[in-house]
Every structure is written in C-alpha cells, then in structure tokens.
Design a protein around this motif. Structure first.
Motif, PDB file in Angstrom:
ATOM      1  N   UNK A 249      36.644  40.406  37.043  1.00  0.00           N
ATOM      2  CA  UNK A 249      37.836  39.906  37.739  1.00  0.00           C
ATOM      3  C   UNK A 249      37.662  39.979  39.250  1.00  0.00           C
ATOM      4  N   UNK A 250      36.961  40.986  39.743  1.00  0.00           N
ATOM      5  CA  UNK A 250      36.754  41.123  41.177  1.00  0.00           C
ATOM      6  C   UNK A 250      35.853  40.013  41.708  1.00  0.00           C
ATOM      7  N   UNK A 251      34.850  39.625  40.917  1.00  0.00           N
ATOM      8  CA  UNK A 251      33.979  38.521  41.325  1.00  0.00           C
ATOM      9  C   UNK A 251      34.803  37.247  41.532  1.00  0.00           C
ATOM     10  N   UNK A 252      35.676  36.954  40.587  1.00  0.00           N
ATOM     11  CA  UNK A 252      36.460  35.724  40.687  1.00  0.00           C
ATOM     12  C   UNK A 252      37.501  35.814  41.801  1.00  0.00           C
ATOM     13  N   UNK A 253      38.038  37.004  42.050  1.00  0.00           N
ATOM     14  CA  UNK A 253      38.969  37.146  43.175  1.00  0.00           C
ATOM     15  C   UNK A 253      38.247  36.856  44.500  1.00  0.00           C
ATOM     16  N   UNK A 254      37.023  37.354  44.618  1.00  0.00           N
ATOM     17  CA  UNK A 254      36.273  37.120  45.844  1.00  0.00           C
ATOM     18  C   UNK A 254      35.920  35.641  46.001  1.00  0.00           C
ATOM     19  N   UNK A 255      35.524  35.018  44.908  1.00  0.00           N
ATOM     20  CA  UNK A 255      35.198  33.591  44.968  1.00  0.00           C
ATOM     21  C   UNK A 255      36.431  32.760  45.342  1.00  0.00           C
ATOM     22  N   UNK A 256      37.576  33.118  44.781  1.00  0.00           N
ATOM     23  CA  UNK A 256      38.801  32.365  45.062  1.00  0.00           C
ATOM     24  C   UNK A 256      39.185  32.449  46.538  1.00  0.00           C
TER      25      UNK A 256
END
Length: 575
Positions: A249-256
């Motif tokens: 989830x942290x990876x996708x938050x950073x990408x977003x």
C-alpha cells in the motif's frame, strides 16, 4: 436607570456607556430622543433584512435567532457491541466492509461486525486473534495451523489474484521486454544495475513477499543445477533491494503522489504486487502509469480464503460470508478462478518459511573476499564431471569464471591469488587481481570484468608444486589485516590436492597449529575450502574450515567455484 447606576457589566467598555457628569436636562432629552430614533432605524433595518431573507411565500429562510428546540432531535441508536471481529488483507478489506455494512440493523448507523485491514503476517503476531480471517493466501492458514491454531475455511476462496512484476511505463522495456517479465530477469536487471530501483515487502509479513520469495527461489533453482548458486542468485536480488520491508500500500501511495515517471522510476522502481492492486491503481487514473505482467518463469496466485476461528460466533460469520457476493469480489478486480498452471506453495509450511526467514534475516553488510586458486600442474588432470563429460579440472574452473564474477554484490571488495610454483624456491602465490572494491578498476578494467577474464584464461603451471598451507596462512593473515566490524571477511580456497612439492611444505598438524594460533576472535576470517576432484585432501580442507569457522565443500562441477563463493556469501550474510 439612575445617574449613579452602571450599565450592564457585560458590556465591553463601561466608560463608553455612562452618562457625562454635568449633562444639562435638555441635552439629556435630546439624547433619549436620538436613542429612540436609533432604535426605530435598527428595527426598520431589521425588518427589511428579515424580508430579504424570507421565502417568496413570506416564510423565513431561517429563524433570526437560535431558539432552543422544544424537543430533543432524534439520534441514531448507539453502535452495538462488536460481536464479530474480522481481519482482512488490505486489498480485499473494502469488499468485506461493504458486506458487513449491508448486515446493519434498520436504523443502525454502524455494524456489529468490526473489519480491520491488516497484512497476514501481522495477524499472527498480535492477540487476540480475529474471529474471521481473510488473508491473501491460504499458506498463512497452514502456517497458523503448524502453530496449533484452528481455522476452518468456509467454501472456496473468495477470489484469486496472480502476482505480477510491475513498475513505471518509462522503464518497462528494461524490466518487461515485449511485455513479459521473469524472476530471473529481475535478478539480472538488479545485479547488472540496469534497473534504477527494486522494492519488495517482508515475506514474514506480506503475501507478495512470501509468495514472491517462493516463486523467485523456484525460478533460480530451475535455472541452475547447483542449490548454493540458486540460493545466492535469489539473495543477489535481496542484496540489491532499495527497500526490503515496504508494504504494498505504501508503494502505491508514493506512486499516486508522483507526477513524473522518471522520478517514480528512481524513487519506487520495480516491485512485485498483485494483479488486483495494479489494476486498481491504473483505474484510478494517476499521472504515473504502470506496466506489469505475471513472471513467465514462476506464476503464483494470491488467494483469499474465508476462515473462521474455533469458538467464533458461527451464525454471524455465516451471514457475513453469504453477504460477500462473487459480483462484489470480481468487481473489485479479483479473479473468479485460479490461474491455470500457477505454482502451488508447498504444503509443509517450513519449506515456505525457510527461504522467507533467510530473506528477512539477510544481513546487509560489506563483503570482503580473497580467492585463492590452485594453479599447480595437477589441475590439468582429466576427470569425469557430473554430466558424464571427460574434461580437465582447469576447464571446469574456466567455465565457472563468468558466473563466479557475477555473484558478487556492489558492496563487495575482493582480490585473487594463484598458488603453485614450478621451482622449489619460487613464490608460493602470485596476485592476479589486486584487492579492492568490485566497482573500482584494476589494471585499467572494472574489477568484476578483470576477475571474469582472469578465471576465463586460467592455465595451471605444468609440474608445479602445491604450496596450499602456506598460501592459506598468508591469505588469512592478509585478510585479518583488512577485517573490520561492519564487514564480513572471508577466504575462499579452491584446490585439487594436498600440500607438497615446494620449500614451504609443512605437515597438516603443523599447519593447523599455526592457523589456530593466529586466530583472533575480534577479527574472524573463516575459510571456505572447495576440494576439486577425488584427490583433494578433504581432511585438510575440513581442518582449516573448522579452525576458522568456515566450511569445506567436495566439488566436481563447472560451477563449483561459484558454489564455493555462494557458500561463503550465504555464511557471511546470515544464510
């Protein structure tokens, strides 16, 4: 109000509202008149304002003042006590929450079912356990069962989602050429620094980590006949990770939060995730677009079983299970069936957890290694290798050169000596690659390339003796001088015979006594000894390994030098 009375003490400033002490009567009357006029003006203005705020039918839009209600406003019933506690993998938790919300009683503002989004490994480390568990792999239920916990699954898994290797589209041609990915390609891309960054999550916490490490080991094992090399190739990726414990989830938050694909490529890079998580991100329309696919050399599914703990409220658990519809699950991006041909995790949890613990416990330390290669004449002897070929020991060693050179991480410093002399008084060993960082140059070439070239052109000296013991003593002394607390320092020696044929010949007992006497617990230098062929003195090699806390390996394979390096690497990094 008399002349001596104070105005209302709640007024902000008494002096402004008190009458002057010598005001004449006429002036006082005028003041009262003026005050009355002011009051009338305010009332008139208020009436105009009130009409302006009235509806067309004359009814006011709102009361001019907040009068207390004549009766209390109706409130929703209080939340009931939690009767069913549910833990669900974060990506499927919203589906479970919606189903729980549908089971609310009429007029109830919240459900008696509490749903938490939590990674599966975290469930196994917290108490009390939930009543219902929807992890992202049935493997977690097997792990829990091995610990004595009882979970009963209700029907087939709620859904499936294959693992994919994903990353920004800007670097897709590097990690996914022709739209295809592979675990071994990910290892090679990281080892050769072709990828700006690689991230994975902790396999003891998340399913993408647990199943990713499992599939990666299966892929490297299929690509190598040597178990040690296969493990090392898998850990080569581990050693190159930008972040080895990031949650998906942290990876996708950073990408977003990113707006530039190039920045995202370096800040986030390439990572395993589930197809469902990748699809959900893409559908959200973020500026940084991703690409990804299931690895061709190891497809594995995350599945989502619905499991009930013994003693849980069975009736409510069944109602919740029935409320989770197949349409809701597939609508959230999960598959209705398992992927055809996907790998099945081993039934024995320990076979899954062993590599996961090794991965999670990997020590990111500098690696210092000195290679001692036997260049005596006996290395020209012919032997039959494991594949049935009749070859020389030297040719087997040459075949392993390129592989051996690629096994070292960027944090490695190394050097290489040959030992063997054709004349009694000659030097016991010669330096072929000077000691230094593998990322630096040696004799005008990158040290990694020079190491590969040297091993590839290896030629033993005809009729040369084998100063094995003296070379090991010198090598250990050399590396002990380089030992430091933040680095793993080892000597890897490869030989096919016993010490002899030189002026520095000594007995095994004398050698081991001198080796033990030089030991320094504060600066350990383990020896990884690889014995080539049937004539190798394994007793001597085992003795030097035991005296230094190293290992001895009997070998007859083109990859045996690489296997020895792998053993050293694994020992140094907690494997």
């Amino acid at each position: 109000m008399s002349d001596n009375e104070w105005p209302d003490p709640r007024l902000p400033d008494r002096t402004q509202w008190s009458r002057p002490p010598h005001e004449p009567p006429l002036s006082r009357g005028r003041t009262l008149l003026a005050a009355a006029v002011v009051v009338l003006v305010l009332l008139a203005a208020g009436g105009i304002a009130w009409r302006l705020m009235s509806n067309r039918d004359g009814t006011p839009v709102a009361e001019p003042s907040a009068a207390p209600p004549t009766s209390p406003r109706p409130t929703a019933p209080p939340c009931p006590e939690e009767k069913l506690r549910v833990a669900a993998a974060p990506e499927i938790a919203p589906v479970i929450e919606n189903a729980a919300g549908a089971l609310r009683r009429p007029g109830q503002r919240c459900s008696e079912i509490a749903v938490r989004a939590v990674e599966p490994g975290a469930v196994l480390t917290t108490t009390p356990r939930p009543d219902v568990w929807v992890p992202s792999s049935s493997a977690w239920l097997a792990i829990a069962g091995a610990r004595g916990e009882q979970w009963t699954t209700s029907g087939a898994p709620l859904g499936w989602s294959p693992l994919v290797i994903a990353g920004p589209e800007a670097i897709s041609t590097v990690f996914a050429p022709q739209g295809r990915t592979s675990w071994t390609g990910l290892v090679q891309g990281a080892a050769q620094a072709r990828l700006p960054a690689v991230r994975m999550s902790d396999p003891l916490i998340t399913t993408t980590g647990l199943l990713g490490v499992f599939a990666l080991h299966r892929a490297t094992a299929a690509a190598s006949t040597d178990a040690g090399i296969a493990k090392l190739q898998a850990l080569t990726l581990r050693s190159r990770l930008e972040n080895a414990a990031v949650e998906p989830a942290e990876i996708f938050r950073q990408l977003a939060a990113e707006s530039d694909s190039t920045t995202a490529s370096y800040e986030v890079g390439v990572f395993p995730t589930t197809e469902q998580q990748l699809t959900a991100y893409q559908q959200a329309g973020h500026r940084v677009r991703l690409a990804g696919s299931a690895p061709a050399d190891g497809q594995v599914d995350a599945d989502y079983p619905y499991a009930v703990r013994g003693g849980a409220p069975a009736e409510l658990a069944e109602r919740l299970r029935a409320a989770i519809t197949a349409e809701a699950v597939t609508g959230a991006g999960f598959r209705a069936t398992a992927t055809k041909g996907a790998l099945r995790p081993p039934a024995a949890p320990e076979r899954l957890l062993g590599p996961a613990r090794q991965w999670s416990g990997y020590k990111s330390v500098a690696f210092q290694v000195l290679l001692l290669i036997d260049a005596s004449g006996s290395m020209n002897e012919r032997i039959t290798d494991r594949a049935g070929r009749v070859v020389t020991k030297a040719s087997l060693l040459r075949e392993s050169g390129a592989t051996a050179a690629q096994l070292f991480g960027e944090e490695t410093s190394l050097g290489m000596w040959y030992f063997g002399t054709s004349r009694p008084g000659g030097p016991a060993h010669t330096e072929e690659v000077s000691f230094g960082p593998i990322t630096a140059s040696d004799a005008g070439r990158p040290r990694r390339d020079r190491l590969a070239a040297k091993i590839g052109s290896y030629r033993p000296v005809a009729n040369a003796g084998t100063p094995l013991y003296q070379t090991v003593l010198d090598g250990v002394a050399e590396m002990r001088g380089r030992a430091r607390p933040d680095a793993a320092t080892v000597v890897v020696v490869l030989t096919d015979g016993s010490d002899g044929g030189t002026d520095v010949k000594m007995s095994q007992a004398d050698f081991l006594a001198r080796l033990s006497a030089s030991a320094d617990p504060a600066r350990p230098v383990p020896v990884i000894a690889v014995g080539y062929g049937p004539d190798a003195n394994m007793s001597a090699l085992q003795g030097m390994a035991k005296a230094t806390g190293g290992r001895a390996i009997a070998a007859r394979n083109p990859a045996d030098l690489a296997s020895g390096i792998a053993q050293a690497f694994l020992a140094a990094h907690g494997g």
